[in-house]
Design a protein around this motif. Structure first.
Motif, short mmCIF file in Angstrom:
data_model
loop_
_atom_site.label_atom_id
_atom_site.label_comp_id
_atom_site.label_asym_id
_atom_site.label_seq_id
_atom_site.Cartn_x
_atom_site.Cartn_y
_atom_site.Cartn_z
N VAL A 188 8.77 -3.65 0.55
CA VAL A 188 7.78 -2.57 0.58
C VAL A 188 6.52 -3.11 1.24
O VAL A 188 5.99 -4.16 0.84
N VAL A 189 6.04 -2.41 2.23
CA VAL A 189 4.77 -2.77 2.86
C VAL A 189 3.83 -1.58 2.75
O VAL A 189 4.26 -0.42 2.83
N MET A 190 2.57 -1.87 2.51
CA MET A 190 1.55 -0.83 2.40
C MET A 190 0.31 -1.27 3.16
O MET A 190 0.24 -2.41 3.63
N ALA A 191 -0.67 -0.40 3.28
CA ALA A 191 -1.84 -0.72 4.10
C ALA A 191 -2.83 -1.65 3.42
O ALA A 191 -3.60 -2.32 4.10
N HIS A 192 -2.80 -1.69 2.09
CA HIS A 192 -3.81 -2.45 1.35
C HIS A 192 -3.17 -3.29 0.26
O HIS A 192 -2.51 -2.77 -0.63
N GLY A 193 -3.39 -4.59 0.32
CA GLY A 193 -2.94 -5.46 -0.75
C GLY A 193 -1.65 -6.19 -0.43
O GLY A 193 -1.14 -6.16 0.69
N LEU A 194 -1.12 -6.86 -1.44
CA LEU A 194 0.04 -7.73 -1.29
C LEU A 194 1.31 -6.91 -1.11
O LEU A 194 1.67 -6.12 -1.99
N PRO A 195 2.04 -7.07 0.01
CA PRO A 195 3.32 -6.37 0.17
C PRO A 195 4.40 -7.05 -0.67
O PRO A 195 4.24 -8.18 -1.14
N ALA A 219 -5.05 0.01 -9.06
CA ALA A 219 -4.56 -0.51 -7.79
C ALA A 219 -4.53 -2.03 -7.74
O ALA A 219 -4.53 -2.61 -6.65
N ALA A 220 -4.49 -2.70 -8.89
CA ALA A 220 -4.53 -4.16 -8.93
C ALA A 220 -3.14 -4.76 -9.13
O ALA A 220 -2.36 -4.29 -9.97
N HIS A 221 -2.82 -5.79 -8.36
CA HIS A 221 -1.61 -6.57 -8.55
C HIS A 221 -1.69 -7.25 -9.92
O HIS A 221 -2.78 -7.67 -10.34
N PRO A 222 -0.59 -7.35 -10.68
CA PRO A 222 0.80 -7.12 -10.28
C PRO A 222 1.31 -5.72 -10.59
O PRO A 222 2.52 -5.50 -10.50
N ASP A 223 0.45 -4.80 -10.93
CA ASP A 223 0.89 -3.44 -11.27
C ASP A 223 0.22 -2.42 -10.36
O ASP A 223 -0.24 -1.37 -10.80
N GLY A 224 0.13 -2.75 -9.06
CA GLY A 224 -0.57 -1.87 -8.14
C GLY A 224 0.15 -0.55 -7.93
O GLY A 224 1.38 -0.49 -7.86
N THR A 225 -0.63 0.50 -7.82
CA THR A 225 -0.11 1.84 -7.55
C THR A 225 -1.19 2.59 -6.78
O THR A 225 -2.18 1.99 -6.34
N ALA A 226 -1.02 3.88 -6.59
CA ALA A 226 -2.08 4.66 -5.97
C ALA A 226 -3.28 4.73 -6.92
O ALA A 226 -3.10 4.89 -8.13
N PRO A 227 -4.50 4.58 -6.41
CA PRO A 227 -5.67 4.68 -7.29
C PRO A 227 -5.73 6.06 -7.95
O PRO A 227 -5.24 7.05 -7.41
N ILE A 228 -6.32 6.11 -9.11
CA ILE A 228 -6.30 7.32 -9.94
C ILE A 228 -6.88 8.54 -9.21
O ILE A 228 -6.35 9.65 -9.35
N ASP A 229 -7.93 8.36 -8.41
CA ASP A 229 -8.51 9.52 -7.72
C ASP A 229 -7.53 10.09 -6.71
O ASP A 229 -7.46 11.32 -6.53
N LEU A 230 -6.74 9.24 -6.06
CA LEU A 230 -5.73 9.73 -5.12
C LEU A 230 -4.59 10.41 -5.86
O LEU A 230 -4.11 11.48 -5.44
N ILE A 287 0.86 3.36 -2.50
CA ILE A 287 0.80 2.12 -3.28
C ILE A 287 -0.32 1.27 -2.70
O ILE A 287 -0.35 1.03 -1.49
N GLU A 288 -1.24 0.85 -3.55
CA GLU A 288 -2.24 -0.15 -3.18
C GLU A 288 -2.08 -1.28 -4.19
O GLU A 288 -1.89 -1.04 -5.38
N ASN A 289 -2.11 -2.51 -3.71
CA ASN A 289 -1.76 -3.65 -4.56
C ASN A 289 -2.71 -4.82 -4.32
O ASN A 289 -2.32 -5.89 -3.86
N PHE A 290 -3.98 -4.59 -4.63
CA PHE A 290 -5.01 -5.60 -4.40
C PHE A 290 -4.86 -6.77 -5.38
O PHE A 290 -4.79 -6.57 -6.59
N GLU A 291 -4.85 -7.98 -4.84
CA GLU A 291 -4.85 -9.16 -5.70
C GLU A 291 -6.28 -9.42 -6.16
O GLU A 291 -7.17 -9.66 -5.35
N PRO A 292 -6.53 -9.39 -7.47
CA PRO A 292 -7.91 -9.53 -7.95
C PRO A 292 -8.63 -10.77 -7.45
O PRO A 292 -9.83 -10.74 -7.17
#
Length: 245
Positions: free
Chosen positions: A221-228, A184-195, A162-167
């Motif tokens: 939920v905590v992830m490495a990139h973006g809003l947990p 991978a954009a908040h509020p619907d962040g997920t794994a980027p399509i290439d991954l 899950i990546e959840n970058f706030e635009p």
């Protein structure tokens, strides 16, 4: 120029629940073909039942951060949770030579920086008590990722699944557009399509592991990139991992 507006303060453990802290680290740049793309970084600290620390995806070394970690407890485990998040493990091993390191399968052969691996997270079990941190492996082709559930805080700990970058935190408008395009954009962040595509050849195994993840009684939920996600964790996991169900 920075690519992201950071989650300040950086290099400071911030409570995220019972016996769990997140640390937002400095921005790094990752080679992606001919380009170099900025990424914010984050690691997660868990205090185990014996008082020692479990460190997920260590960020860049920094003296004040080491001091802050030492105040929380002795470092017992360093975790390289997927095939991309391992670079700073070697620095943390140098600072904490007594700590053991766990990594996903195949990383010893793939890694571009050498570091010691004491345990392999192959999905068959884990070297720490399951009743404290449940551990599963989502098997991929280019990338595999270990996913964890810390029972005391009811927190799922992911890396790139899950990546959840706030635009509004993405400084460059072109990269902001790419983040949205990738999914991978908040509020619907997920794994980027290439991954996501790299998991497609192993989709049956991935589906089974994701079902186990969704069965966790998750609140955070905590992830490495973006809003947990500090609440509604189970719902966020169902939403963000729908591509694998």
């Amino acid at each position: 120029m920075a690519g992201f507006r950071p989650y300040a303060p950086l290099n400071v453990p911030k409570p995220f629940g019972e016996n769990i802290w997140i640390v937002d680290g400095p921005e790094i740049r990752m080679d992606y073909g001919p380009a170099s793309i900025p990424f914010p970084t984050r690691m997660t600290l868990v205090r185990l039942g014996d008082g020692r620390l479990w460190v997920h995806s260590p960020v860049a070394p920094e003296a004040a951060l080491f001091d802050a970690v030492d105040e929380l407890g002795e470092v017992a485990w360093l975790v390289a949770p997927n095939s991309l998040h391992y670079w700073f493990v070697a620095d943390w091993q140098q600072r904490y030579p007594q700590a053991k390191t766990a990594a996903v399968p195949g990383l010893a052969e793939k890694a571009k920086r050498t570091f010691r691996i004491d345990a392999v997270l192959d999905g068959a079990g884990a070297p720490w008590p399951r009743e404290e941190i449940d551990t599963v492996l989502v098997p991929g082709t280019a990338v595999s990722e270990a996913v964890f559930f810390h029972h005391a805080s009811r927190a799922a700990i992911l890396t790139d699944l899950i990546e959840n970058f706030e635009p509004q935190r993405v400084v460059n408008p072109v990269y902001r557009w790419l983040v949205r395009l990738s999914g991978a954009a908040h509020p619907d962040g997920t794994a980027p399509i290439d991954l996501r595509l790299t998991f497609w050849p192993k989709r049956r195994a991935v589906r089974a592991v994701v079902a186990a993840i969704l069965a966790w009684p998750c609140e955070r939920v905590v992830m490495a990139h973006g809003l947990p996600y500090a609440s509604d964790g189970a719902a966020e996991l169902r939403r963000a991992l729908r591509w694998a169900r």
